[in-house]
Design an enzyme around this catalytic site. Structure first.
Site, PDB file in Angstrom:
ATOM      1  N   LYS A   1       0.739  -5.859 -11.274  1.00  9.03           N
ATOM      2  CA  LYS A   1       1.830  -5.757 -10.291  1.00  9.03           C
ATOM      3  C   LYS A   1       2.869  -6.838 -10.593  1.00  9.03           C
ATOM      4  CE  LYS A   1       1.947  -4.703  -5.349  1.00  9.03           C
ATOM      5  NZ  LYS A   1       1.236  -4.909  -4.082  1.00  9.03           N
TER       6      LYS A   1
HETATM    7  O1  G3P Z   1       2.019  -3.204  -0.253  1.00  6.59           O
HETATM    8  C1  G3P Z   1       2.908  -4.107   0.321  1.00  6.59           C
HETATM    9  C2  G3P Z   1       2.424  -4.439   1.665  1.00  6.59           C
HETATM   10  O2  G3P Z   1       1.246  -5.208   1.592  1.00  6.59           O
HETATM   11  C3  G3P Z   1       3.410  -5.077   2.563  1.00  6.59           C
HETATM   12  O3  G3P Z   1       3.044  -4.657   3.816  1.00  6.59           O
HETATM   13  O4  G3P Z   1       2.964  -4.705   6.259  1.00  6.59           O
HETATM   14  O5  G3P Z   1       3.232  -6.847   4.942  1.00  6.59           O
HETATM   15  O6  G3P Z   1       5.094  -5.206   5.082  1.00  6.59           O
HETATM   16  P1  G3P Z   1       3.633  -5.401   5.098  1.00  6.59           P
END
Ligand code: G3P
Length: 218
Positions: free
Chosen positions: A87
């Site tokens: 990634k």
């Molecule tokens: O895959 C990216 C993710 O982990 C971000 O999620 O909920 O932190 O915006 P969030």
């Protein structure tokens, strides 16, 4: 649409795997920190433990932000297991790293995508996946799903193989909308996947079936 789980929690990964609908895992440094995983060896061991649970791709993020550092870290991650997808953040050196890994046949996931232009650049550099963060766009009053639609159109126009991996998915409606607009993959928490199960008519219907069966089989 493939279902990836967005966590580094082994118990949740195992639960999603046992459900029989899991196609892969995504992690990021914040999710690793949430599980208290620190130090290079522990991090590598944890990624290996995730690979041992799931059958599909496992995204493991580099920490370096310079080209050489990303290559060094990415190659080390890729050596861990054939399921590892490196990634890489959407920055200038990240685009160069995507190209490098693509030429070496190592799968990549370009993360922190917030615009169609970024997704186009990542696809041209040969990214295997792009991760548009739809929840974080919604948080600031931009339409995350509209971005997925835009990227879908661009990739279809030119036949890019890069898969759209909708990330920052927070709820079951996000999952359904991603499927409607043709995202290749969605990654979200176990809670959002399990929420797809729920409907009050299913619950009341099942209760009635069981009650009727009990009446005649008493
Ligand atoms: O895959 C990216 C993710 O982990 C971000 O999620 O909920 O932190 O915006 P969030």
């Amino acid at each position: 649409m493939k279902f990836f789980i967005d966590t580094a929690n082994l118990k949740e990964i195992q639960e999603a795997q046992d459900l029989g609908v899991l196609d892969g895992v995504t992690t990021n440094p914040s999710l690793m920190a949430k599980e208290g995983i620190s130090g290079k060896n522990n991090v590598l061991k944890h990624y290996k433990a995730i690979c041992d649970i799931v059958e599909g791709d496992v995204s493991a993020e580099v920490i370096a932000t310079d080209f050489e550092g990303m290559i060094r870290e990415g190659e080390e991650l890729a050596e861990l297991d054939e399921k590892i997808v490196v990634k890489i953040p959407m920055i200038k050196d990240g685009v160069k790293a995507l190209k490098y890994f693509s030429e070496k046949g190592i799968k990549t996931n370009c993360t922190l995508i917030f615009s169609a232009g970024q997704a186009l650049l990542a696809a041209k550099a040969g990214a295997s996946y792009v991760s548009p963060f739809i929840g974080r766009l919604d948080d600031i009053s931009f339409d995350g799903i509209q971005l997925i639609e835009q990227i879908r159109t661009i990739y279809d126009n030119y036949g890019f193989d890069t898969e759209i991996l909708a990330a920052s998915v927070r709820n079951p409606i996000h999952i359904i909308r991603c499927a409607e607009v043709g995202s290749d993959v969605m990654t979200g928490p176990l809670s959002a996947m399990l929420a797809l199960l729920n409907h009050p008519l299913t619950d009341s219907g099942l209760a009635k079936f069981l009650a009727d069966h009990a009446k005649t089989n008493a």
